[in-house]
Write a protein that holds these residues in place. Structure first.
Motif, short mmCIF file in Angstrom:
data_model
loop_
_atom_site.label_atom_id
_atom_site.label_comp_id
_atom_site.label_asym_id
_atom_site.label_seq_id
_atom_site.Cartn_x
_atom_site.Cartn_y
_atom_site.Cartn_z
N VAL A 195 0.84 -1.21 0.00
CA VAL A 195 0.00 0.00 0.00
C VAL A 195 0.87 1.25 0.00
O VAL A 195 0.60 2.21 -0.71
CB VAL A 195 -0.96 -0.01 1.20
CG1 VAL A 195 -1.68 1.33 1.32
CG2 VAL A 195 -1.99 -1.12 1.05
N ILE A 196 1.93 1.25 0.81
CA ILE A 196 2.89 2.37 0.82
C ILE A 196 3.43 2.60 -0.58
O ILE A 196 3.52 3.73 -1.06
CB ILE A 196 4.05 2.07 1.79
CG1 ILE A 196 3.64 2.32 3.23
CG2 ILE A 196 5.28 2.90 1.44
CD1 ILE A 196 3.78 3.73 3.71
N ASP A 202 2.70 8.52 3.60
CA ASP A 202 3.82 8.68 4.51
C ASP A 202 3.96 7.51 5.48
O ASP A 202 5.06 7.06 5.76
CB ASP A 202 3.66 9.98 5.32
CG ASP A 202 4.03 11.21 4.50
OD1 ASP A 202 4.77 11.04 3.52
OD2 ASP A 202 3.58 12.30 4.82
N GLN A 203 2.84 7.03 6.00
CA GLN A 203 2.94 6.03 7.06
C GLN A 203 1.68 5.17 7.12
O GLN A 203 0.58 5.65 6.89
CB GLN A 203 3.14 6.71 8.41
CG GLN A 203 3.35 5.76 9.58
CD GLN A 203 3.81 6.48 10.82
OE1 GLN A 203 4.93 6.98 10.88
NE2 GLN A 203 2.95 6.53 11.81
N ILE A 204 1.88 3.90 7.43
CA ILE A 204 0.78 2.97 7.64
C ILE A 204 1.07 2.18 8.91
O ILE A 204 2.19 1.71 9.11
CB ILE A 204 0.62 1.99 6.46
CG1 ILE A 204 0.04 2.72 5.25
CG2 ILE A 204 -0.31 0.84 6.83
CD1 ILE A 204 -0.14 1.84 4.05
N SER A 205 0.06 2.06 9.77
CA SER A 205 0.20 1.22 10.95
C SER A 205 -1.00 0.30 11.03
O SER A 205 -2.12 0.68 10.69
CB SER A 205 0.32 2.06 12.22
OG SER A 205 -0.88 2.78 12.44
N ASN A 225 12.98 8.53 4.46
CA ASN A 225 13.21 9.98 4.48
C ASN A 225 11.91 10.78 4.41
O ASN A 225 11.86 11.87 3.85
CB ASN A 225 14.13 10.41 3.32
CG ASN A 225 15.46 9.67 3.37
OD1 ASN A 225 16.03 9.47 4.43
ND2 ASN A 225 15.93 9.25 2.21
N SER A 226 10.84 10.23 4.98
CA SER A 226 9.56 10.93 4.92
C SER A 226 9.61 12.27 5.65
O SER A 226 8.97 13.22 5.26
CB SER A 226 8.46 10.05 5.54
OG SER A 226 8.25 8.91 4.77
N VAL A 297 -3.81 5.09 7.85
CA VAL A 297 -3.03 5.56 6.71
C VAL A 297 -2.86 7.06 6.84
O VAL A 297 -3.85 7.79 6.92
CB VAL A 297 -3.73 5.20 5.38
CG1 VAL A 297 -2.87 5.62 4.20
CG2 VAL A 297 -4.04 3.71 5.31
N GLU A 298 -1.62 7.51 6.86
CA GLU A 298 -1.34 8.93 7.13
C GLU A 298 -0.58 9.59 5.98
O GLU A 298 0.29 8.97 5.37
CB GLU A 298 -0.52 9.08 8.42
CG GLU A 298 -1.18 8.48 9.64
CD GLU A 298 -0.34 8.66 10.89
OE1 GLU A 298 0.44 9.65 10.94
OE2 GLU A 298 -0.43 7.83 11.79
N GLN A 299 -0.93 10.82 5.71
CA GLN A 299 -0.20 11.66 4.77
C GLN A 299 0.01 13.00 5.45
O GLN A 299 -0.94 13.73 5.69
CB GLN A 299 -0.98 11.84 3.47
CG GLN A 299 -0.32 12.77 2.46
CD GLN A 299 0.94 12.16 1.85
OE1 GLN A 299 0.99 10.97 1.61
NE2 GLN A 299 1.96 12.97 1.62
#
Length: 507
Positions: A195-196, A202-205, A225-226, A297-299
């Motif tokens: 998915v990334i 930027d990030q998935i948890s 390097n996000s 899911v973060e941006q």
């Protein structure tokens, strides 16, 4: 006489010429009438068609624009004629259009091209422009007649089909990778990383819902390097807030799109802390009609507006995850059943063999001690003969429970080794520690006072113990440790049972 004859011939010739001239004039009038009719018909047709039609001369100036063009641009005829054909073309499409027109004028040929054209409301529409050559009555190239069709809807449908095909390919690849393993940690990592990769977030948890404890983090990943230019504060505690605030919606399987989550602090170059907001997608994982977990899911930078097809892709990925999790749980249940003894509910011989081999390899690398205790119920055949096999089964269950209670560390394993024989694997435990544990178990069994009236040595059930211990070596294998413990057990029985006997590997 000859003069009169010549005069008559001249008169007749002039009459013929006048007659022909009159005829030509009539033809000319008729042709002009036909030309006018044709021109009026052309103007009527082009003014009533939905296609945008226009003409430019050899100097690239407008010389004709139909009503559809004027309606599209919102201009009067004079305003439209004053424009250049380049003025309304999207800047990103201008270069290819200019190249097409220049080639057409240079080679005196037509062309067909797609580009975006600005309307009266300053929005752009995709058009298909077909340009044909125009010539004058002498056959000299005089410019182009262009007919433009608005194909915006068609292009949107085409793009939607293309995006759907791309999504299907992405999903097929992710699905294949997810279902390539039954290990929860493995396919969760695969899903997050895929998915990334495809959504470039930027990030998935991935978090599991733990009853009474909120969320437990299972896996987290982000782009390399996000956050190179700023420091993002820890936001994990905010996830529990989302679980609480949207518990009912999440339990129904609804995706939560938090478009203004103020969870982040940013450090500027001047070391000034400022708060920023960013969109956060919270996607529930539903397994067996229960909220199993959440994917976040973060941006962060720049903030992102989630597209419908992106959310749909995530929904389909989560659907595959739900299937994989269910399969993994079923597999784990079957795996547990395959390594659990059905009678005593402790590990069986298969699990014992596997675990002992694993710990032997690990402690060979670490060069730490591994100990083994084998124990056997004394005169158990006599017990079965006296009380029956059902009572014998209950006795073994009591012994297994007593041994399990004596084990304190998660790394220690209790297993049913044979019929009335049990084994305890003790990693990172020396011989003295193993003998001490065996003594604790012996006393625990004695305290149960399970009657054994026909035992030659005691009135109650007792155990005999064999203990061995070593630091595993590469030139040996774990069977040497089992053999030593077995010798110790035989020795304990020779000494009168209800004993603990130690044997080293070289005894």
């Amino acid at each position: 006489m000859q003069t009169l004859k010549n005069s008559i011939n001249t008169t007749l010739t002039e009459a013929d010429v006048l007659k022909q001239l009159k005829h030509l004039q009539e033809i000319n009038i008729k042709l002009k009438s036909q030309l006018k009719y044709t021109q009026e018909l052309f103007e009527t047709v082009v003014d009533t068609t939905s296609a945008l039609m226009w003409m430019i001369d050899a100097k690239e100036n407008y010389i004709f624009l139909n009503q559809a063009w004027l309606s599209f641009t919102g201009n009067t005829l004079d305003e439209a004629l004053a424009e250049n054909w380049r003025d309304r073309i999207h800047p990103q499409d201008l270069e290819k259009c200019d190249r097409a027109y220049q080639d057409a004028f240079k080679k005196c040929q037509g062309f067909q091209i797609e580009y975006r054209l600005k309307r009266f409301d300053h929005t752009y529409r995709t058009i298909l422009n077909t340009a044909v050559r125009r010539y004058d009555e002498r056959g000299i190239f005089t410019g182009l007649l262009c007919s433009c069709l608005d194909i915006t809807k068609r292009k949107k449908i085409e793009q939607k089909v293309i995006r759907q095909a791309q999504t299907d390919r992405i999903l097929a690849k992710i699905t294949q990778n997810i279902h390539s393993s039954l290990e929860l940690d493995v396919f969760l990592q695969i899903a997050a990383e895929q998915v990334i990769k495809y959504l470039s977030v930027d990030q998935i948890s991935i978090n599991k819902v733990v009853a009474g404890q909120g969320l437990s983090l299972l896996f987290e990943t982000g782009k390399n390097n996000s956050y190179s230019s700023c420091k993002i504060s820890n936001t994990k505690h905010k996830y529990n807030r989302i679980l609480v605030d949207y518990s009912e919606k999440l339990a129904r399987g609804e995706i939560i799109n938090s478009e203004d989550v103020s969870l982040t602090q940013l450090t500027t170059n001047d070391f000034e802390l400022i708060n920023i907001s960013y969109p956060l997608l919270s996607i529930p994982i539903i397994v067996s009609h229960q909220l199993w977990g959440l994917i976040f899911v973060e941006q962060h930078l720049p903030p992102r507006c989630w597209k419908t097809d992106e959310i749909k892709l995530l929904e389909r990925v989560v659907a595959q995850l739900e299937i994989a999790i269910k399969q993994s749980e079923l597999y784990q249940e079957l795996e547990e059943l395959s390594i659990i003894d059905g009678l005593t509910k402790i590990a069986n011989r298969r699990k014992f063999d596997s675990y002992l081999a694993t710990e032997w390899r690990r402690l060979t690398r670490e060069q730490n001690t591994l100990s083994l205790v084998l124990c056997d119920a004394d005169y158990f055949k006599l017990y079965n003969d006296t009380y029956g096999h059902q009572a014998g089964d209950r006795c073994l269950q009591q012994i297994a429970e007593a041994i399990s209670k004596a084990i304190k560390r998660p790394a220690d394993l209790v297993a049913r080794y044979g019929g009335e024989e049990f084994a305890i694997v003790l990693p990172n435990t020396d011989a003295e520690g193993a003998k001490y544990l065996a003594q604790q178990i012996r006393w625990q069994i004695e305290s149960l006072k399970i009657p054994h009236i026909n035992s030659p040595d005691d009135l109650y059930v007792t155990l005999s113990f064999g203990v061995s211990s070593c630091i595993p070596q590469k030139h040996l294998n774990c069977s040497t440790l089992v053999a030593a413990a077995d010798r110790g057990l035989y020795k304990a029985k020779e000494l009168g049972r209800n004993q603990i006997a130690y044997c080293s590997l070289d005894t």
